[in-house]
Design an enzyme around this catalytic site. Structure first.
Site, PDB file in Angstrom:
ATOM      1  N   ASP A 135       0.813  -1.219   0.000  1.00  0.00           N
ATOM      2  CA  ASP A 135       0.000   0.000   0.000  1.00  0.00           C
ATOM      3  C   ASP A 135       0.847   1.270   0.000  1.00  0.00           C
ATOM      4  O   ASP A 135       2.072   1.223   0.183  1.00  0.00           O
ATOM      5  CB  ASP A 135      -0.966  -0.003   1.201  1.00  0.00           C
ATOM      6  CG  ASP A 135      -0.301  -0.422   2.513  1.00  0.00           C
ATOM      7  OD1 ASP A 135       0.946  -0.464   2.578  1.00  0.00           O
ATOM      8  OD2 ASP A 135      -1.024  -0.705   3.485  1.00  0.00           O
ATOM      9  N   ASN A 172      -7.539  -2.814  14.442  1.00  0.00           N
ATOM     10  CA  ASN A 172      -8.936  -3.065  14.090  1.00  0.00           C
ATOM     11  C   ASN A 172      -9.082  -4.258  13.144  1.00  0.00           C
ATOM     12  O   ASN A 172     -10.147  -4.469  12.565  1.00  0.00           O
ATOM     13  CB  ASN A 172      -9.572  -1.800  13.480  1.00  0.00           C
ATOM     14  CG  ASN A 172      -8.909  -1.386  12.167  1.00  0.00           C
ATOM     15  OD1 ASN A 172      -8.006  -2.058  11.678  1.00  0.00           O
ATOM     16  ND2 ASN A 172      -9.347  -0.278  11.601  1.00  0.00           N
ATOM     17  N   HIS A 199      -7.356  -4.747  10.303  1.00  0.00           N
ATOM     18  CA  HIS A 199      -7.107  -4.503   8.875  1.00  0.00           C
ATOM     19  C   HIS A 199      -5.807  -5.164   8.418  1.00  0.00           C
ATOM     20  O   HIS A 199      -4.894  -5.390   9.211  1.00  0.00           O
ATOM     21  CB  HIS A 199      -7.154  -3.002   8.523  1.00  0.00           C
ATOM     22  CG  HIS A 199      -5.992  -2.167   8.948  1.00  0.00           C
ATOM     23  ND1 HIS A 199      -6.139  -0.922   9.521  1.00  0.00           N
ATOM     24  CD2 HIS A 199      -4.650  -2.354   8.847  1.00  0.00           C
ATOM     25  CE1 HIS A 199      -4.963  -0.401   9.756  1.00  0.00           C
ATOM     26  NE2 HIS A 199      -4.032  -1.254   9.355  1.00  0.00           N
ATOM     27  N   GLU A 242      -9.612  -1.756   5.379  1.00  0.00           N
ATOM     28  CA  GLU A 242     -10.255  -1.454   6.656  1.00  0.00           C
ATOM     29  C   GLU A 242     -11.476  -2.344   6.866  1.00  0.00           C
ATOM     30  O   GLU A 242     -11.973  -2.946   5.910  1.00  0.00           O
ATOM     31  CB  GLU A 242     -10.672   0.025   6.654  1.00  0.00           C
ATOM     32  CG  GLU A 242      -9.511   1.007   6.531  1.00  0.00           C
ATOM     33  CD  GLU A 242      -8.761   1.192   7.843  1.00  0.00           C
ATOM     34  OE1 GLU A 242      -8.688   0.255   8.657  1.00  0.00           O
ATOM     35  OE2 GLU A 242      -8.232   2.315   8.056  1.00  0.00           O
TER      36      GLU A 242
HETATM   37  C1  GLP Z   1      -0.582   0.355   8.609  1.00  0.00           C
HETATM   38  C2  GLP Z   1      -0.217  -0.482   7.389  1.00  0.00           C
HETATM   39  C3  GLP Z   1      -0.471  -1.963   7.623  1.00  0.00           C
HETATM   40  C4  GLP Z   1       0.131  -2.383   8.950  1.00  0.00           C
HETATM   41  C5  GLP Z   1      -0.500  -1.600  10.080  1.00  0.00           C
HETATM   42  C6  GLP Z   1       0.021  -1.977  11.456  1.00  0.00           C
HETATM   43  O1  GLP Z   1      -1.930   0.646   8.661  1.00  0.00           O
HETATM   44  N1  GLP Z   1      -0.912  -0.074   6.212  1.00  0.00           N
HETATM   45  O2  GLP Z   1       0.082  -2.716   6.555  1.00  0.00           O
HETATM   46  O3  GLP Z   1      -0.055  -3.760   9.150  1.00  0.00           O
HETATM   47  O4  GLP Z   1      -0.234  -0.222   9.855  1.00  0.00           O
HETATM   48  O5  GLP Z   1       1.168  -1.277  11.739  1.00  0.00           O
HETATM   49  P1  GLP Z   1       2.140  -1.548  12.954  1.00  0.00           P
HETATM   50  O6  GLP Z   1       2.932  -2.755  12.580  1.00  0.00           O
HETATM   51  O7  GLP Z   1       2.966  -0.323  13.063  1.00  0.00           O
HETATM   52  O8  GLP Z   1       1.278  -1.801  14.136  1.00  0.00           O
END
Ligand code: GLP
Length: 259
Positions: free
Chosen positions: A67, A136, A138, A143
């Site tokens: 992404d 959440n 995702h 989402e």
């Molecule tokens: C962002 C990314 C996700 C990732 C998520 C969790 O939203 N788009 O790909 O899994 O954050 O991030 P973290 O690993 O910092 O908790």
């Protein structure tokens, strides 16, 4: 799905890196899906160490990131392209021509998303997709409520995701409202999935994804339907799980054989 529970963040990073390196040895021209967020940082750090001290070779790899924020230039310090450069690309021998991150500045977003999907197919499809998970539930920027068959497209970020990511930006209002993201369907077509999660903040999402019903309201729960999905999580992230799970790939394989 194979759930592997390790003691702490350091241990999940090493275990996950071991799996990625194993796949790179087996197939030097691996098509590897990459994730951002803080969780895969330890995994990337270990891969960089393996590259430097054990000669782990990235030269024939093709990579696709999950992404990117809409409206951020690749040079923007909070863009995912910049994140990948800083945390992996600049430290290993990846060929920049073979690294792909969705373009948050694309003028025709729909066209760009289609192109991204076509590039993945032209590369032979994703062999292994690395994933984090949002609190959440995702995956990438899919989402809650995302169609479980969705393809690469633009998504509006939820308030909680924007808040969670605000720590990387100066002010809350600087967090982009939209992102380009591989769809849940795109991710599910990868031949293998490797999801990493750490910390109590992820315990609820992990429990819902692993032991809850499959629902678009917890996009990561669809991973239950994948034939080769590995979840490498630490004890804190596993706190809400009720079942018994393995503590290493080896143990998981033995358990499977017994079954
Ligand atoms: C962002 C990314 C996700 C990732 C998520 C969790 O939203 N788009 O790909 O899994 O954050 O991030 P973290 O690993 O910092 O908790």
């Amino acid at each position: 799905m194979l759930v592997i529970i390790k003691d702490d963040y350091q241990a999940i990073s090493l275990e996950a890196a071991r799996l990625v390196a194993n796949r790179m040895h087996k197939k030097p021209n691996l098509v590897l899906g990459l994730a951002t967020g803080s969780t895969p940082l330890g995994l990337y750090g270990e891969l960089i160490r393996m590259h430097r001290s054990e000669g782990l070779d990235f030269s024939k790899l093709t990579t696709f990131n999950l992404d990117e924020y809409v409206g951020l230039r690749p040079e923007h310090p909070q863009s995912y392209r910049h994140f990948m450069r800083q945390n992996l690309f600049d430290h290993v021998n990846l060929d920049p021509r073979f690294t792909h991150v969705p373009d948050g500045m694309a003028t025709d977003i729909e066209d760009h998303c289609l192109w991204y999907e076509q590039r993945i197919l032209a590369a032979g499809g994703l062999d292994l997709q690395i994933l984090g998970i949002g609190a959440n539930g995702h995956i990438a920027f899919n989402e809650p409520g995302s169609s479980l068959g969705s393809r690469t497209r633009v998504k509006t970020l939820t308030g909680t995701t924007r808040e969670a990511n605000a720590r990387f930006f100066g002010a809350d209002e600087d967090v982009p409202r939209y992102a380009l993201t591989m769809g849940v369907g795109t991710i599910m077509e990868a031949r293998e999935l490797l999801l990493v999660a750490s910390g109590e903040g992820k315990a609820h999402a992990i429990a819902a994804s692993v032991e809850g019903p499959i629902t678009a309201m917890v996009p990561a729960s669809i991973v239950q339907m994948h034939a080769r999905a590995f979840l490498v999580i630490d004890r804190a992230a596993a706190a809400g799980l009720k079942g018994a799970y393995a503590s290493s790939f080896e143990e998981a394989v033995i358990t499977r054989r017994k079954l």
